[in-house]
Design an enzyme around this catalytic site. Structure first.
Site, PDB file in Angstrom:
ATOM      1  N   LYS A 187      21.167  12.995  20.418  1.00  0.00           N
ATOM      2  CA  LYS A 187      21.833  14.089  19.994  1.00  0.00           C
ATOM      3  C   LYS A 187      22.839  13.728  18.640  1.00  0.00           C
ATOM      4  O   LYS A 187      24.010  13.043  18.996  1.00  0.00           O
ATOM      5  CB  LYS A 187      22.548  15.022  20.543  1.00  0.00           C
ATOM      6  N   GLU A 262      32.094   5.395  24.929  1.00  0.00           N
ATOM      7  CA  GLU A 262      32.722   4.795  23.871  1.00  0.00           C
ATOM      8  C   GLU A 262      33.517   5.729  23.091  1.00  0.00           C
ATOM      9  O   GLU A 262      33.238   6.550  22.467  1.00  0.00           O
ATOM     10  CB  GLU A 262      31.458   4.062  22.918  1.00  0.00           C
ATOM     11  N   CYS A 296      36.355   3.697  15.250  1.00  0.00           N
ATOM     12  CA  CYS A 296      36.949   3.617  16.410  1.00  0.00           C
ATOM     13  C   CYS A 296      37.663   2.586  16.586  1.00  0.00           C
ATOM     14  O   CYS A 296      38.773   2.712  17.170  1.00  0.00           O
ATOM     15  CB  CYS A 296      35.938   3.724  17.623  1.00  0.00           C
ATOM     16  N   GLU A 397      45.122   8.643  17.739  1.00  0.00           N
ATOM     17  CA  GLU A 397      44.280   8.076  16.728  1.00  0.00           C
ATOM     18  C   GLU A 397      44.100   9.070  15.530  1.00  0.00           C
ATOM     19  O   GLU A 397      43.923  10.187  15.824  1.00  0.00           O
ATOM     20  CB  GLU A 397      42.761   8.323  17.427  1.00  0.00           C
TER      21      GLU A 397
HETATM   22  P1  NAD Z   1      33.449  14.286  19.139  1.00  0.00           P
HETATM   23  O1  NAD Z   1      33.912  13.803  20.433  1.00  0.00           O
HETATM   24  O2  NAD Z   1      33.916  15.618  18.413  1.00  0.00           O
HETATM   25  O3  NAD Z   1      31.771  14.485  18.912  1.00  0.00           O
HETATM   26  C1  NAD Z   1      30.929  13.238  19.304  1.00  0.00           C
HETATM   27  C2  NAD Z   1      29.534  13.873  19.490  1.00  0.00           C
HETATM   28  O4  NAD Z   1      29.581  14.545  20.815  1.00  0.00           O
HETATM   29  C3  NAD Z   1      28.892  14.797  18.546  1.00  0.00           C
HETATM   30  O5  NAD Z   1      27.558  14.631  18.501  1.00  0.00           O
HETATM   31  C4  NAD Z   1      29.177  15.950  19.151  1.00  0.00           C
HETATM   32  O6  NAD Z   1      28.291  17.043  18.859  1.00  0.00           O
HETATM   33  C5  NAD Z   1      28.907  15.933  20.476  1.00  0.00           C
HETATM   34  N1  NAD Z   1      29.939  16.826  21.485  1.00  0.00           N
HETATM   35  C6  NAD Z   1      30.870  17.749  21.040  1.00  0.00           C
HETATM   36  N2  NAD Z   1      31.221  18.563  22.025  1.00  0.00           N
HETATM   37  C7  NAD Z   1      30.336  18.089  23.088  1.00  0.00           C
HETATM   38  C8  NAD Z   1      30.203  18.505  24.483  1.00  0.00           C
HETATM   39  N3  NAD Z   1      30.986  19.570  24.948  1.00  0.00           N
HETATM   40  N4  NAD Z   1      29.311  17.981  25.320  1.00  0.00           N
HETATM   41  C9  NAD Z   1      28.317  17.047  24.798  1.00  0.00           C
HETATM   42  N5  NAD Z   1      28.469  16.847  23.411  1.00  0.00           N
HETATM   43  C10 NAD Z   1      29.376  17.072  22.881  1.00  0.00           C
HETATM   44  O7  NAD Z   1      33.753  12.976  18.050  1.00  0.00           O
HETATM   45  P2  NAD Z   1      33.460  12.916  16.477  1.00  0.00           P
HETATM   46  O8  NAD Z   1      34.518  13.456  15.712  1.00  0.00           O
HETATM   47  O9  NAD Z   1      31.970  12.918  16.127  1.00  0.00           O
HETATM   48  O10 NAD Z   1      33.685  11.144  16.236  1.00  0.00           O
HETATM   49  C11 NAD Z   1      34.860  10.490  16.242  1.00  0.00           C
HETATM   50  C12 NAD Z   1      35.491  10.097  17.457  1.00  0.00           C
HETATM   51  O11 NAD Z   1      34.311   9.062  17.966  1.00  0.00           O
HETATM   52  C13 NAD Z   1      36.594   9.122  17.350  1.00  0.00           C
HETATM   53  O12 NAD Z   1      37.522   9.552  18.777  1.00  0.00           O
HETATM   54  C14 NAD Z   1      36.004   7.809  17.535  1.00  0.00           C
HETATM   55  O13 NAD Z   1      37.119   6.922  18.057  1.00  0.00           O
HETATM   56  C15 NAD Z   1      35.205   7.896  18.427  1.00  0.00           C
HETATM   57  N6  NAD Z   1      34.043   6.642  18.170  1.00  0.00           N
HETATM   58  C16 NAD Z   1      34.098   5.750  19.225  1.00  0.00           C
HETATM   59  C17 NAD Z   1      33.138   4.734  19.138  1.00  0.00           C
HETATM   60  C18 NAD Z   1      33.231   3.526  20.055  1.00  0.00           C
HETATM   61  O14 NAD Z   1      32.256   2.924  20.065  1.00  0.00           O
HETATM   62  N7  NAD Z   1      34.183   3.465  20.997  1.00  0.00           N
HETATM   63  C19 NAD Z   1      32.460   4.589  17.934  1.00  0.00           C
HETATM   64  C20 NAD Z   1      32.428   5.686  16.907  1.00  0.00           C
HETATM   65  C21 NAD Z   1      33.301   6.635  17.044  1.00  0.00           C
END
Ligand code: NAD
Ligand code: MN
Length: 503
Positions: A187, A262, A296, A397
């Site tokens: 997804k 992650e 991240c 963050e």
């Molecule tokens: P997010 O948590 O808002 O969304 C991530 C994904 O989860 C999206 O595809 C979203 O549609 C989905 N999602 C949202 N709610 C959900 C639910 N209730 N159930 C299942 N899926 C759901 O994050 P974002 O804003 O897209 O990305 C930014 C974040 O990602 C930052 O906090 C960043 O640090 C983190 N990140 C971490 C890494 C790592 O490797 N540690 C890498 C990249 C980004």
């Protein structure tokens, strides 16, 4: 067609107006669509099929069917390896298209997109090789017994990815999963679904059987959540924010799914008094401002030894002011757009909170106006000083081009400050003293330590967090263990029948 006008490589992909889901090896459209935009210009790129719960159900069943009855997981390793290499080959041949699409959908700069697409390709090549050496073992047991511990694919995996590295995160997830023989439902984030969809199409073209790779663009709160709760899904691999990660772990517990997370970060970057100051300045700039700070592992807390603080800051701020924002397709652009208007407001809200709490904005600190890109979302690279560890801007963050800077007195204090965070993803330190580098590396509570190095990830290097940055490691050999179960087979080959009850 706006995207053709702004396309620099004029590739075929840019003429495309619509992207479908991929379910059971087919392009599928449903009742609903959504639109994806270019954050640099605000312009529409294409429409995308929006997965509904019914579509999610179909995708899960297709994955389940292919896993339970299909050939992929039983196929010889060399065949899976060959298919992974073929995926990489097609991606190489379509490199410019993927780069261009990634830039349009995410607003990131050309150099960032090129690096990430190249890494995505190399990830498939890495796992094509790594899977060949991934195996169980034979263990010591009493004579006339034998124990073989085999690796079996874990099953159907839901893979949920964020918007900041749309293709690279998809590659980090898809490559090890299909290498081990799992079937997946991916997804992508709704803000940036395009390159993951194209990667799914490439997987099918390269010979991944139907149902093994399904791509389900749609909302996290509906289809994302459905995948996490579904009893026919065996594992969830999630990359995203810490709050959503916690929610996912809780929901996945109902069916005891395997979970890897992650999550977010607030990574420290420590510059010691004996560092090569110029290298530390350049590496620290990249550490925070790369990908518009939407990383991240962004090194967003900068700690400078007090004896070099002024010298370092003079150079650091001067170079921050030289960073070029603007046309993401321009080779000399350092910093692309922020992903969305909402995110722009979040970033600015943090900067305003810092001002209210008495911090100093040394440079930046406001929304940027870029000529020719007025409808896009841009933020000035921002350096904040006079901060302390109770401030929101130091604790949370931000996920934008904003760094907080503090001086420190000695090594002990630097370690204490670095570890004073609920996160533990990346960290960096700059010193010429090898003993100190080793000593401090061992004390840092983070999954990744970069020593005199601005880069956090290569295919093969473990990537993942301590503390509330999550658990599980991607991009490495260990990842293959996280997509497999270990089956322990104990056999008896003695000539006398065993009669443990003595009856
Ligand atoms: P997010 O948590 O808002 O969304 C991530 C994904 O989860 C999206 O595809 C979203 O549609 C989905 N999602 C949202 N709610 C959900 C639910 N209730 N159930 C299942 N899926 C759901 O994050 P974002 O804003 O897209 O990305 C930014 C974040 O990602 C930052 O906090 C960043 O640090 C983190 N990140 C971490 C890494 C790592 O490797 N540690 C890498 C990249 C980004
Ligand atoms: Mn987009």
């Amino acid at each position: 067609m706006t995207q053709v006008k702004e396309a620099r490589f004029e590739t075929l992909e840019m003429k495309r107006q619509h992207y479908s889901m991929i379910i059971n090896g087919e392009r599928v459209d449903g009742a609903e669509t959504f639109t994806t935009y270019n954050p640099a210009t605000g312009e529409k790129i294409a429409t995308v099929a929006k997965a509904t719960i019914e579509d999610a159900e179909k995708a899960i069943l297709a994955a389940r069917q292919s896993f339970d009855y299909g050939k992929w997981k039983k196929s010889p390793i060399n065949k899976r390896s060959r298919v992974l290499n073929k995926i990489a080959g097609i991606m190489r041949a379509r490199f410019n298209e993927l780069v261009e699409l990634e830039i349009l959908d995410s607003g990131k700069s050309l150099s960032a997109a090129q690096g990430q697409v190249m890494q995505a390709i190399e990830d498939f090549e890495f796992y094509a090789g790594a899977i060949v050496g991934h195996r169980g073992n034979v263990n010591n047991v009493p004579g006339q017994f034998q124990n073989v511990a085999e690796k079996e694919p874990v099953g159907v995996c839901a893979q949920i990815i964020p918007w900041n590295y749309p293709l690279m995160m998809a590659a980090w997830k898809i490559a090890p999963a299909i290498a081990t023989g799992c079937s997946i439902v991916v997804k992508p984030a709704t803000l940036t679904p395009l390159t993951a969809i194209v990667l799914g199409e490439i997987c099918i073209e390269a010979g991944v059987p139907e149902g093994v790779v399904n791509i389900l663009p749609g909302a996290g709160s509906s289809v994302g959540n459905y995948l996490v709760e579904h009893e026919k899904v065996d594992k969830v691999a999630f990359t995203g924010s810490t709050p959503i990660g916690k929610n996912i772990m809780e929901k996945a517990s109902q069916t005891l799914k395997r979970v890897t997370l992650e999550l977010g970060g607030k990574s420290p970057n420590i510059v010691f008094e004996d560092a090569d100051i110029d290298a530390a300045v350049d590496g620290s700039l990249f550490g925070i401002f790369y990908n518009t700070g939407q990383s991240c592992e962004a090194r967003s807390r900068l700690y400078i030894h007090e004896s070099i603080y002024e010298t370092f800051m003079e150079k650091f701020v001067e170079k921050t002011k030289k960073l070029q924002l603007g046309d993401p397709f321009n080779k000399t652009t350092h910093i692309g757009a922020v992903i969305s208007e909402e995110q722009l407001k979040v970033i600015d809200g943090y900067v305003q909170s810092a001002k209210e709490e008495g911090a100093t904005i040394v440079t930046g600190g406001k929304v940027a106006e870029i000529e020719g890109f007025e409808a896009g979302y841009w933020y000035e690279p921002t350096v904040i000083t006079n901060v302390h560890h109770d401030m929101k801007v130091v604790k949370e963050e931000i996920f934008g081009p904003v760094v907080v800077v503090m001086p420190f007195k000695d090594e002990k204090e630097a370690v204490k400050l670095a570890n004073d965070s609920e996160y533990g993803l990346g960290s960096a330190l700059w010193t010429k003293d090898y003993a100190r580098a080793t000593r401090v590396s061992k004390q840092i509570e983070a999954g990744i330590v970069m020593v005199n190095c601005p880069f956090s990830a290569f295919p093969g290097t473990p990537f993942g967090g301590y503390k509330q940055s999550g658990f599980g490691r991607e991009l490495c050999i260990e990842t293959l263990d996280l997509y497999t179960e270990t089956k322990s087979i104990i056999s008896y080959f003695g000539s006398r029948p065993l009669n443990p009850f003595g009856l």
